[in-house]
Write a protein that holds these residues in place. Structure first.
Motif, PDB file in Angstrom:
ATOM      1  N   MET A 100      18.902   0.840   3.545  1.00 43.83           N
ATOM      2  CA  MET A 100      20.093  -0.349   4.074  1.00 43.83           C
ATOM      3  C   MET A 100      19.281  -1.754   4.273  1.00 43.83           C
ATOM      4  O   MET A 100      19.402  -2.767   4.656  1.00 43.83           O
ATOM      5  CB  MET A 100      21.782  -0.098   4.206  1.00 43.83           C
ATOM      6  N   ALA A 101      18.787  -1.248   5.968  1.00 42.21           N
ATOM      7  CA  ALA A 101      18.545  -2.039   6.532  1.00 42.21           C
ATOM      8  C   ALA A 101      17.085  -2.594   6.473  1.00 42.21           C
ATOM      9  O   ALA A 101      17.268  -3.528   6.730  1.00 42.21           O
ATOM     10  CB  ALA A 101      17.862  -0.756   8.106  1.00 42.21           C
ATOM     11  N   ILE A 102      15.818  -1.875   5.301  1.00 38.91           N
ATOM     12  CA  ILE A 102      14.909  -2.330   5.059  1.00 38.91           C
ATOM     13  C   ILE A 102      15.307  -3.633   3.733  1.00 38.91           C
ATOM     14  O   ILE A 102      14.428  -4.823   4.278  1.00 38.91           O
ATOM     15  CB  ILE A 102      14.412  -1.337   4.996  1.00 38.91           C
ATOM     16  N   SER A 103      16.099  -2.542   3.356  1.00 44.67           N
ATOM     17  CA  SER A 103      16.238  -3.774   1.833  1.00 44.67           C
ATOM     18  C   SER A 103      17.635  -4.760   3.102  1.00 44.67           C
ATOM     19  O   SER A 103      16.795  -6.361   1.981  1.00 44.67           O
ATOM     20  CB  SER A 103      17.172  -3.341   1.298  1.00 44.67           C
ATOM     21  N   GLU A 104      18.117  -4.941   3.384  1.00 47.15           N
ATOM     22  CA  GLU A 104      19.097  -6.165   3.928  1.00 47.15           C
ATOM     23  C   GLU A 104      18.250  -7.135   4.998  1.00 47.15           C
ATOM     24  O   GLU A 104      18.905  -8.121   4.258  1.00 47.15           O
ATOM     25  CB  GLU A 104      20.115  -5.531   5.336  1.00 47.15           C
ATOM     26  N   CYS A 105      17.062  -6.223   5.821  1.00 45.03           N
ATOM     27  CA  CYS A 105      16.791  -7.703   5.921  1.00 45.03           C
ATOM     28  C   CYS A 105      15.761  -8.154   5.377  1.00 45.03           C
ATOM     29  O   CYS A 105      15.420  -9.413   5.846  1.00 45.03           O
ATOM     30  CB  CYS A 105      16.088  -6.394   7.726  1.00 45.03           C
ATOM     31  N   ALA A 106      15.380  -7.323   4.468  1.00 49.89           N
ATOM     32  CA  ALA A 106      13.991  -8.245   3.399  1.00 49.89           C
ATOM     33  C   ALA A 106      15.173  -9.626   2.683  1.00 49.89           C
ATOM     34  O   ALA A 106      14.803 -10.414   2.464  1.00 49.89           O
ATOM     35  CB  ALA A 106      13.796  -7.256   2.672  1.00 49.89           C
ATOM     36  N   PHE A 107      16.438  -8.688   2.351  1.00 49.19           N
ATOM     37  CA  PHE A 107      17.267 -10.102   1.623  1.00 49.19           C
ATOM     38  C   PHE A 107      17.287 -11.372   2.011  1.00 49.19           C
ATOM     39  O   PHE A 107      17.859 -12.073   1.891  1.00 49.19           O
ATOM     40  CB  PHE A 107      18.238  -9.291   0.825  1.00 49.19           C
ATOM     41  N   ASN A 108      17.091 -11.316   3.766  1.00 47.77           N
ATOM     42  CA  ASN A 108      18.138 -12.403   4.531  1.00 47.77           C
ATOM     43  C   ASN A 108      18.006 -12.397   5.460  1.00 47.77           C
ATOM     44  O   ASN A 108      17.556 -14.081   5.971  1.00 47.77           O
ATOM     45  CB  ASN A 108      19.305 -11.447   5.475  1.00 47.77           C
ATOM     46  N   TYR A 109      15.889 -12.503   5.143  1.00 41.85           N
ATOM     47  CA  TYR A 109      15.061 -12.975   6.116  1.00 41.85           C
ATOM     48  C   TYR A 109      13.604 -13.329   5.361  1.00 41.85           C
ATOM     49  O   TYR A 109      13.071 -12.469   5.682  1.00 41.85           O
ATOM     50  CB  TYR A 109      15.371 -12.041   7.775  1.00 41.85           C
ATOM     51  N   THR A 110      14.171 -14.325   4.598  1.00 42.86           N
ATOM     52  CA  THR A 110      12.849 -14.085   3.746  1.00 42.86           C
ATOM     53  C   THR A 110      11.332 -14.855   4.646  1.00 42.86           C
ATOM     54  O   THR A 110      11.301 -15.314   5.654  1.00 42.86           O
ATOM     55  CB  THR A 110      12.313 -15.442   2.415  1.00 42.86           C
ATOM     56  N   GLY A 111      10.218 -14.434   3.782  1.00 42.54           N
ATOM     57  CA  GLY A 111       8.780 -15.118   4.457  1.00 42.54           C
ATOM     58  C   GLY A 111       7.745 -14.576   5.878  1.00 42.54           C
ATOM     59  O   GLY A 111       9.018 -13.468   6.561  1.00 42.54           O
ATOM     60  N   GLY A 112       6.644 -13.712   5.547  1.00 38.47           N
ATOM     61  CA  GLY A 112       6.653 -13.600   6.686  1.00 38.47           C
ATOM     62  C   GLY A 112       6.457 -12.010   6.503  1.00 38.47           C
ATOM     63  O   GLY A 112       6.599 -11.735   5.373  1.00 38.47           O
ATOM     64  N   TRP A 113       5.361 -11.455   7.430  1.00 40.43           N
ATOM     65  CA  TRP A 113       5.414  -9.737   7.252  1.00 40.43           C
ATOM     66  C   TRP A 113       6.624  -8.849   7.512  1.00 40.43           C
ATOM     67  O   TRP A 113       7.326  -9.665   8.801  1.00 40.43           O
ATOM     68  CB  TRP A 113       4.488  -9.439   7.740  1.00 40.43           C
ATOM     69  N   LEU A 114       7.413  -7.832   6.995  1.00 44.38           N
ATOM     70  CA  LEU A 114       8.259  -6.732   7.893  1.00 44.38           C
ATOM     71  C   LEU A 114       8.261  -5.966   7.937  1.00 44.38           C
ATOM     72  O   LEU A 114       8.007  -4.776   6.914  1.00 44.38           O
ATOM     73  CB  LEU A 114       9.923  -7.142   6.601  1.00 44.38           C
ATOM     74  N   LEU A 115       7.811  -5.401   9.220  1.00 46.43           N
ATOM     75  CA  LEU A 115       7.340  -4.267   9.527  1.00 46.43           C
ATOM     76  C   LEU A 115       8.435  -3.114   9.495  1.00 46.43           C
ATOM     77  O   LEU A 115       9.060  -3.216  10.237  1.00 46.43           O
ATOM     78  CB  LEU A 115       6.496  -4.405  10.774  1.00 46.43           C
ATOM     79  N   TRP A 116       8.080  -2.170   9.034  1.00 47.61           N
ATOM     80  CA  TRP A 116       9.671  -0.925   9.716  1.00 47.61           C
ATOM     81  C   TRP A 116       8.634  -0.094  10.305  1.00 47.61           C
ATOM     82  O   TRP A 116       7.623   0.295  10.482  1.00 47.61           O
ATOM     83  CB  TRP A 116       9.446   0.052   8.216  1.00 47.61           C
ATOM     84  N   LEU A 117       9.302  -0.289  11.422  1.00 46.07           N
ATOM     85  CA  LEU A 117       9.545   1.419  12.255  1.00 46.07           C
ATOM     86  C   LEU A 117       9.810   1.931  12.213  1.00 46.07           C
ATOM     87  O   LEU A 117      11.573   1.565  13.007  1.00 46.07           O
ATOM     88  CB  LEU A 117       9.270   0.645  13.727  1.00 46.07           C
ATOM     89  N   ASP A 118       9.741   3.482  12.224  1.00 48.16           N
ATOM     90  CA  ASP A 118      10.757   5.069  12.697  1.00 48.16           C
ATOM     91  C   ASP A 118      11.419   4.410  14.198  1.00 48.16           C
ATOM     92  O   ASP A 118      10.343   4.008  15.082  1.00 48.16           O
ATOM     93  CB  ASP A 118      10.265   6.005  12.626  1.00 48.16           C
ATOM     94  N   PRO A 119      12.300   4.993  14.524  1.00 49.36           N
ATOM     95  CA  PRO A 119      13.384   4.983  15.572  1.00 49.36           C
ATOM     96  C   PRO A 119      12.769   5.459  17.081  1.00 49.36           C
ATOM     97  O   PRO A 119      12.721   5.359  17.771  1.00 49.36           O
ATOM     98  CB  PRO A 119      15.044   4.937  15.559  1.00 49.36           C
ATOM     99  N   TYR A 120      11.416   6.580  16.877  1.00 49.20           N
ATOM    100  CA  TYR A 120      10.643   7.068  17.244  1.00 49.20           C
ATOM    101  C   TYR A 120       9.488   6.871  17.306  1.00 49.20           C
ATOM    102  O   TYR A 120       8.856   7.417  18.353  1.00 49.20           O
ATOM    103  CB  TYR A 120      10.581   8.510  17.129  1.00 49.20           C
ATOM    104  N   ILE A 121       9.000   5.244  17.651  1.00 46.15           N
ATOM    105  CA  ILE A 121       7.869   4.997  17.353  1.00 46.15           C
ATOM    106  C   ILE A 121       8.328   4.116  18.863  1.00 46.15           C
ATOM    107  O   ILE A 121       9.330   3.723  19.577  1.00 46.15           O
ATOM    108  CB  ILE A 121       7.865   3.898  16.434  1.00 46.15           C
TER     109      ILE A 121
END
Length: 791
Positions: A100-121
């Motif tokens: 849900m997090a990665i898809s919601e962010c992609a749908f709402n904030y278009t343009g550029g690179w979207l980087l997923w980081l695990d919460p332990y990074i």
């Protein structure tokens, strides 16, 4: 291109790691980079989280599709509503927040690179747009950037529609319930399946690795044990070490050899480089206390000064410990051994790089008091050579981590980590017998040298391939040679499936249709029932077995098929019979008996536990004779997907071949190469914790002269014929055996040493190979009886 980061966390993740990421993001990430944090199962009012113009917090419960998913699929919690043992890959509730997090962010904030980081990074240094750009190819004409075999990071190009469509399909697979059609409900598993389809239709994917890209110098995954020593931008440990608790002990088989060497040479002053958690210090002291009333220990280690960099330099994969925690443990041991046995243990610990701290001992008389040294602080050539040169006048020096390559296996640790081999090869020894050198000249001879050196046999595995051994240097010519038992190289049998992989897979598919779906073995809670496993050894004592059953009338007796007729003949009606044979029932078994003859008489009360890989002719025969049948899955590499076969198993998770049709969450029974050994796994899975072994011999009478001419091997496949019957030595006794029986003996040796089975197994029998292996293990464990200890 602009960069956005997205992650998701709950309260546990926040406390264990995400708070570090957020603090670093505020202080050490370029302000033009945004991070969107989606949270769940946590009340942020209870926390003072970092605030900045580029840090955004989003409540997942405000997304209607997320709430609906929790309502619709709440029973799919990894236990299917409590009907199966928890299986992580069957818990979509764990994985939906990321989806849900990665898809919601992609749908709402278009343009550029979207980087997923695990919460332990966590980042290792300040992160700028320029640093992030170094991860990507010069051309940005790609849709997806992934990290090979790692899933804590990925980047999606939101300037292109394909990645957004992929995330839409991923999200749809979960909220629609389509995920239920997959073998695993893990987001990574489903994402990879979708990615393969998209790639086939033109999606452009660029793959990087931790080794060949700048990513490891930029961010690290704290879920990876090798990164537990990572430090922040100020040089402080991100994960603090305890000053009161040490990490758990690791007890590989070669440390038993170490204790045997201590018992043989009886040192009173022991020096160790690489003290780690103090466990080896205690084990060595206990061995020495068998001959002395006082023992002094000197330990050298980096302790909490160790870092990811030193781990990489020395090929260390173990967690770090503080000096204070190890000191506390040894102080407790000092008090315990004094109260229990009136023995005196003294110790001194030195922190720092051993290459520097150990040199100081040369300026004192202390070095002359050391009569045993263990080298184990690092694996680099520089470290091992430095330590050996300082300790080369100590009577007995043992070095850990001589790496050897397993036959037909690729690779061992890189040469820079083969410091023990480098030193071993370099040390000159006097040629006192007909020793041979290998082609690479593994040793040097000098008639004036007094040093004797030995590589001890070992089956301990190394991360990355190969085995690791202890080596022994004897510097005092007056010392007795090391015992033959320690130098003897064991015969190692490499078992393989008796029929081709596709034959086994076809058997499994057939048995899944023949055996009732409701009658398959799965895990049960532990209980107080007594279990008996009867193997078909020729020295099985039926009188002892009958007496045991008479004294324990409710015991559940499980047998192998070769012992089944003999048990019935002796009026013993087994509760179960384990069948594990992928070959036709009309063929001749390894005991030279037609398999069908083993089932001439079937007791109606016997449950036949038939492995799914069993030849269907056996299953059909039992069905035709109205036998009670239960199925089970014997784990073998043939069950794994093609891309996973041969790889090391991580976290007890394997990916099964989709073609087999084995249901999700099925229990896989491990335990050895034959039905008798798998029976231990079966009973343990059933919840038995009091299991008695009968007929486990692994040896036979001396074969006749004619039998001694028999050979075995796949001659058509080009194998060189080998003698069918071989002689092996255990405890200075000679036994006749076969390759298959020896494989069983090897399995027994591993099972007897398994800490999880200590106190579970009891062995019945004497004067056999396995009986001797049982006694050897008892002598090595030497744990006090309960009443004796506490009374």
């Amino acid at each position: 291109m602009p960069y956005k980061v997205v992650t998701a966390f709950n309260e546990t993740l926040l406390q264990q790691g995400t708070i570090n990421l957020l603090n670093e993001f505020k202080n050490n990430w370029e302000s033009s980079i945004d991070i969107h944090c989606y949270y769940y199962d946590v009340d942020l009012k209870n926390y003072s989280l970092p605030k900045a113009s580029n840090i955004y917090y989003h409540n997942l419960l405000e997304i209607s599709e997320y709430k609906e998913f929790l309502e619709n699929f709440s029973k799919h919690d990894g236990t299917e509503g409590g009907t199966i043992v928890y299986n992580d890959v069957l818990n979509p509730l764990k994985f939906i927040p990321k989806v849900m997090a990665i898809s919601e962010c992609a749908f709402n904030y278009t343009g550029g690179w979207l980087l997923w980081l695990d919460p332990y990074i966590i980042n290792r240094k300040p992160v700028s747009e320029k640093e992030l750009a170094s991860l990507f190819p010069e051309s940005n004409a790609i849709d997806l950037l992934i990290l090979e075999d790692k899933y804590y990071f990925q980047a999606l190009n939101l300037d292109r529609q394909t990645p957004i469509d992929l995330l839409g399909d991923l999200r749809g697979a979960f909220i629609s319930g389509e995920f239920l059609n997959y073998r695993e409900w893990h987001d990574v598993f489903i994402f990879n399946r979708l990615r393969t389809i998209y790639e086939a239709h033109g999606m452009v994917i660029h793959t990087i690795t931790e080794e060949d890209s700048p990513i490891s110098n930029l961010i690290v995954d704290l879920n990876d044990r090798k990164n537990l020593g990572v430090r922040d931008n100020s040089g402080n440990r991100i994960i603090q070490l305890s000053d009161t608790e040490t990490s758990p002990d690791i007890l590989p088989n070669r440390y038993r050899q170490l204790a045997d060497i201590i018992r043989f040479y009886k040192p009173k002053t022991i020096l160790e480089t690489g003290t780690w958690n103090g466990g080896r210090a205690i084990e060595m002291a206990l061995a020495s206390f068998e001959h002395h009333d006082s023992v002094h220990y000197m330990g050298y280690d980096l302790f909490e000064d160790a870092s990811v960099e030193t781990d990489h330099e020395e090929f260390n994969v173990k967690p770090h410990n503080t000096l204070e925690a190890v000191k506390k443990r040894l102080e407790e041991f000092t008090e315990h051994i004094k109260d229990k046995d009136n023995k005196t243990f003294t110790f001194e610990l030195t922190k720092g790089n051993v290459r520097d701290t150990l040199k100081k001992i040369l300026k004192t008389e202390v070095i002359s008091e050391v009569d045993f040294a263990l080298i184990g602080s690092g694996n680099s050539k520089e470290t091992v050579e430095c330590e050996y040169n300082i300790l080369k006048n100590v009577d007995v020096v043992v070095a850990d981590h001589f790496f050897t390559e397993e036959e037909e296996e690729e690779g061992i640790p890189p040469e820079r980590y083969q410091g023990v081999k480098y030193v071993f090869d370099k040390v000159k020894t006097r040629k006192v017998d007909a020793q041979e050198t290998t082609e690479d000249g593994w040793t040097n001879f000098d008639e004036k040298a007094t040093t004797r050196k030995y590589i001890l046999p070992s089956g301990d595995r190394v991360a990355g391939g190969g085995n690791t051994h202890l080596v022994v240097f004897l510097h005092n010519s007056d010392l007795d040679d090391i015992p033959d038992d320690l130098k003897r190289v064991p015969i190692i049998v490499h078992p393989r499936d008796s029929v081709p992989k596709d034959y086994i897979q076809n058997n499994i598919k057939s048995n899944l249709t023949l055996i009732d779906p409701k009658k398959w073995i799965h895990r049960h809670p532990t209980h107080k029932e007594v279990g008996v496993i009867v193997s078909a050894g020729p020295y099985l004592d039926f009188k002892e077995l009958k007496n045991f059953i008479k004294k324990t009338p409710n015991a559940k007796v499980i047998t192998v098929k070769h012992a089944y007729p003999a048990l019935l003949k002796n009026n013993i009606n087994p509760w179960g019979c384990v069948v594990l044979d992928p070959r036709p029932i009309t063929g001749v078994s390894t005991h030279n008996i037609v398999r069908k003859d083993l089932f001439k008489t079937i007791n109606p009360d016997t449950r036949f536990f038939v492995a799914s890989m069993t030849d269907p002719s056996v299953t059909n025969f039992l069905i035709a004779n109205e036998a009670k049948i239960w199925g089970w899955h014997a784990f073998t590499d043939s069950l794994r997907s093609d891309e996973e076969q041969g790889r090391q198993i991580v976290n007890q998770q394997v990916t099964l071949s989709d073609e087999l049709g084995i249901p999700q969450g099925s229990t896989l029974i491990t335990g050895g190469t034959c039905a008798a050994m798998r029976s231990i796994g079966i009973m343990h899975t059933m919840g038995f914790r009091d299991i008695h072994l009968f007929g486990f011999d692994s040896c036979r009478e001396e074969p006749t002269k004619e039998e001694q001419t028999e050979t075995t091997g796949d001659l058509e496949g080009g194998e060189v014929p080998k003698p069918k019957y071989i002689q092996v030595n255990v405890k200075d006794k000679t036994y006749w055996t076969t390759g298959e029986l020896l494989a069983m003996a090897q399995d027994c040796e591993k099972v007897f040493a398994d800490e999880a089975l200590q106190g579970v197994l009891s062995f019945h029998g004497k004067d056999t190979m396995v009986a001797d292996l049982w006694e050897i293990n008892k002598q090595r464990v030497k744990e006090p009886a309960f009443n004796e200890y506490y009374n």
